[in-house]
Design a protein around this motif. Structure first.
Motif, PDB file in Angstrom:
ATOM      1  N   LYS A 122      -5.067   2.352   0.524  1.00  0.00           N
ATOM      2  CA  LYS A 122      -4.746   1.624   1.754  1.00  0.00           C
ATOM      3  C   LYS A 122      -3.779   0.476   1.485  1.00  0.00           C
ATOM      4  N   MET A 123      -3.961  -0.215   0.361  1.00  0.00           N
ATOM      5  CA  MET A 123      -3.071  -1.323   0.043  1.00  0.00           C
ATOM      6  C   MET A 123      -1.664  -0.821  -0.266  1.00  0.00           C
ATOM      7  N   ARG A 124      -1.551   0.302  -0.957  1.00  0.00           N
ATOM      8  CA  ARG A 124      -0.230   0.864  -1.227  1.00  0.00           C
ATOM      9  C   ARG A 124       0.471   1.243   0.077  1.00  0.00           C
ATOM     10  N   VAL A 158      -2.710  -1.835  -6.787  1.00  0.00           N
ATOM     11  CA  VAL A 158      -1.836  -0.668  -6.653  1.00  0.00           C
ATOM     12  C   VAL A 158      -2.086   0.430  -7.687  1.00  0.00           C
ATOM     13  N   ASN A 159      -2.834   0.142  -8.754  1.00  0.00           N
ATOM     14  CA  ASN A 159      -2.998   1.159  -9.809  1.00  0.00           C
ATOM     15  C   ASN A 159      -4.277   1.974  -9.668  1.00  0.00           C
ATOM     16  N   GLY A 160      -4.956   1.858  -8.519  1.00  0.00           N
ATOM     17  CA  GLY A 160      -6.196   2.588  -8.317  1.00  0.00           C
ATOM     18  C   GLY A 160      -7.429   1.714  -8.358  1.00  0.00           C
ATOM     19  N   GLY A 161      -7.236   0.389  -8.606  1.00  0.00           N
ATOM     20  CA  GLY A 161      -8.363  -0.537  -8.543  1.00  0.00           C
ATOM     21  C   GLY A 161      -8.834  -1.095  -9.853  1.00  0.00           C
ATOM     22  N   PRO A 197     -10.728   3.341  -5.426  1.00  0.00           N
ATOM     23  CA  PRO A 197      -9.427   4.013  -5.297  1.00  0.00           C
ATOM     24  C   PRO A 197      -8.972   4.134  -3.846  1.00  0.00           C
ATOM     25  N   GLU A 198      -9.921   4.316  -2.928  1.00  0.00           N
ATOM     26  CA  GLU A 198      -9.561   4.421  -1.512  1.00  0.00           C
ATOM     27  C   GLU A 198      -8.958   3.109  -0.999  1.00  0.00           C
TER      28      GLU A 198
END
Length: 575
Positions: free
Chosen positions: A458-460, A425-428, A453-454
């Protein structure tokens, strides 16, 4: 008058002395020198004897010298205060009296033992008499006695009985943060938690070298914990255990940008001020020292690797109409839809069948590689000494790959799942957890990119959808005013090598606010029962609402501002 002058050699005569001076006879001078020499010899002998005695004591370790030396060292050991991020004291030293005896000075051991037993009946009479009858110079009788007991024994007036002031560890919050702060032994040495970590960081070496002993100016050890949030977490876990009749519960709140642990609790716990229950098996720190199959929480990692590898896209579909049969194994869905599902629907309905097919699309080697990258296949590195090693499949086959994809056949610590979710969730960026203060800049210097980050975006989206959409398994974790996202996990427990249908470990892994997550929350309930007759006991019905209650009460304390309320609607921030 005339003067006669004589020439020639001088005539010898008695020398004239100046007035006031006397010449000491030779005999007297010899006597004085003798007395001085004897005095010097006497002083030399005295100092020689003293020096020899000191050397003897220095080279000879008699039992009494060693014992008393250890006792002096033990009672002098001082520890630094442990405080939370706001300066609230979690652990500190207080002075306490300890009872000792000098058996060589005891006149009547039997009478002394009888008198002491009248005040301290818990001491075994036979053992007490044995100690008092010995030839030792120092023995402990009882450590850390109360002022009332000290006064009562003092009034007995027994020769050879005395008191030494020791340092005792005191925990103002009692069990509030017991598994994090840890505890010490009777000699004020750290044996668990941060207390032990402090010793491992060099405090015990300082004490052993004679430094930092008896000092009151040791710098406090500042933790990342927020005691206010810690109380909220523990209170909600205790309420959930009572409401759902669970045998245990554990939870953690982690800063998603720094890896700092803001709160961690594992129930049942213990009171470090009276740790009689600390070693019971059910008082284990389940968050870091226990390994469990976490069930569908693991699907989060399967989706992340599927997206990041490029093997699966958000608009893909998978057939979940029929169970998967591999040999004697059958993979089915708990509440199957028996149709083709889109990727978001797989997440919403938590389909085992479709998730297993996604794992096969990723491939065995890629799956294992991603799990290693997520830190799920090796022992977690953390400040706490109590950390368990994951239990992995013996063989990474197709069956193992499919079952691991939805959290079966692999047991990890809940803390590992929480830290891997931080990266989702923090950008990877995978961050090592810490129980000490750390800035975001320091954290990023230690972090490792594990997904793009992409993929994190998607996970968020999926996490948020799972709560915002009424069809989502985590919809009961929603909190008005805050965008919470997460994933449920309902796993059957393993007993004697077999899964037990009516014993489950329920988890909910969440983050908030989902547009830019600051915090990750994980709650696990062990063997929860239905809240009332006629409903199930899945994670969505107990672990999810527990997380919602934690977020509702802690968000404001953590400085997370709520969104503006909708017109005509009330906004509940905390209670």
């Amino acid at each position: 008058m005339s003067t006669t002058m004589f020439d020639g050699p001088a005539v010898a005569s008695t020398p004239r002395l100046k007035p006031g001076r006397r010449v000491m006879p030779k005999v007297a001078r010899d006597q004085t020198r003798g007395r001085l020499f004897l005095a010097i010899c006497a002083f030399t002998m005295v100092y020689g004897v003293l020096a020899g005695r000191l050397v003897y004591l220095g080279l000879t370790e008699t039992d009494d010298v060693v014992h008393y030396g250890r006792a002096a060292s033990e009672i002098a050991t001082t520890r630094p205060d442990i405080v939370d991020r706001n300066g609230e004291i979690l652990a500190t030293d207080i002075n306490t009296a300890s009872l000792y005896a000098e058996p060589r000075r005891i006149i009547d051991p039997d009478e002394a033992a009888e008198l002491i037993n009248s005040v301290l009946p818990d001491l075994k009479p036979s053992e007490l008499r044995r100690k008092l009858s010995g030839d030792a110079g120092f023995v402990w009788l009882k450590r850390e006695i109360s002022p009332a007991v000290q006064a009562a024994i003092h009034r007995l007036g027994i020769p050879g009985i005395g008191f030494l002031t020791e340092k005792r560890r005191f925990y103002p919050g009692g069990p509030a943060a017991a598994h994090v702060v840890g505890l010490v032994n009777v000699d004020n040495q750290g044996i668990a938690g941060i207390e032990r970590a402090v010793d491992q960081r060099g405090l015990s070496d300082l004490h052993g070298a004679g430094f930092a002993m008896g000092r009151s100016d040791l710098e406090p050890v500042e933790l990342s914990l927020d005691l206010r949030v810690q109380h909220v977490l523990r209170d909600e876990l205790a309420s959930a255990m009572e409401r759902y009749h669970a045998v245990a519960a554990t939870g953690v709140i982690v800063n998603a940008k720094t890896g700092e642990v803001l709160a961690l609790a594992s129930l049942p716990d213990f009171d470090p001020n009276n740790p009689v229950d600390a070693n019971k098996p059910d008082r284990l720190n389940r968050m870091t020292a226990g390994t469990y199959e976490l069930g569908s929480v693991f699907k989060s990692f399967t989706f992340a690797m599927a997206f990041d590898s490029g093997r699966v896209k958000m608009d893909d579909t998978f057939d979940a109409r029929a169970p998967i049969r591999v040999g004697r194994f059958t993979i089915s869905d708990f509440h199957g839809k028996h149709r083709v599902l889109s990727v978001p629907e797989i997440f919403l309905y938590s389909s085992n069948i479709a998730t297993a097919k996604m794992a096969l699309a990723v491939g065995l080697d890629n799956q294992r590689g991603y799990l290693e990258r997520f830190g799920l296949l090796s022992k977690l590195q953390t400040d706490l000494p109590e950390v368990a090693t994951p239990q992995l499949p013996k063989k990474w086959s197709d069956v193992a790959a499919m079952t691991v994809s939805f959290g079966h056949g692999i047991a990890i610590t809940p803390m590992q799942a929480a830290m891997a979710d931080v990266a989702l969730v923090n950008g990877g960026i995978l961050l090592p957890p810490t129980f000490f203060r750390r800035t975001e800049k320091e954290a990023m210097a230690l972090g490792t990119r594990i997904i793009s980050p992409e993929t994190s975006d998607k996970m968020r989206y999926l996490f948020n959808l799972n709560i915002a959409d009424p069809r989502g398994s985590g919809s009961r974790a929603g909190v008005p005013g805050y965008r919470v996202g997460g994933k449920t996990g309902t796993a059957e427990k393993v007993e004697n090598g077999r899964y037990v249908n009516n014993k489950r470990l329920n988890s909910f892994l969440a983050a908030f606010p989902m547009d830019d997550p600051n915090y990750v929350v994980l709650v696990t309930l062990d063997e929860p029962k239905p809240e009332r007759e006629g409903i199930g006991a899945t994670a969505g019905l107990n672990a999810a609402p527990t997380v919602g209650a934690i977020v509702r009460r802690s968000a404001a304390l953590l400085g997370v501002k709520p969104e503006a309320p909708q017109p005509g609607g009330a906004l509940l921030v905390s209670y």
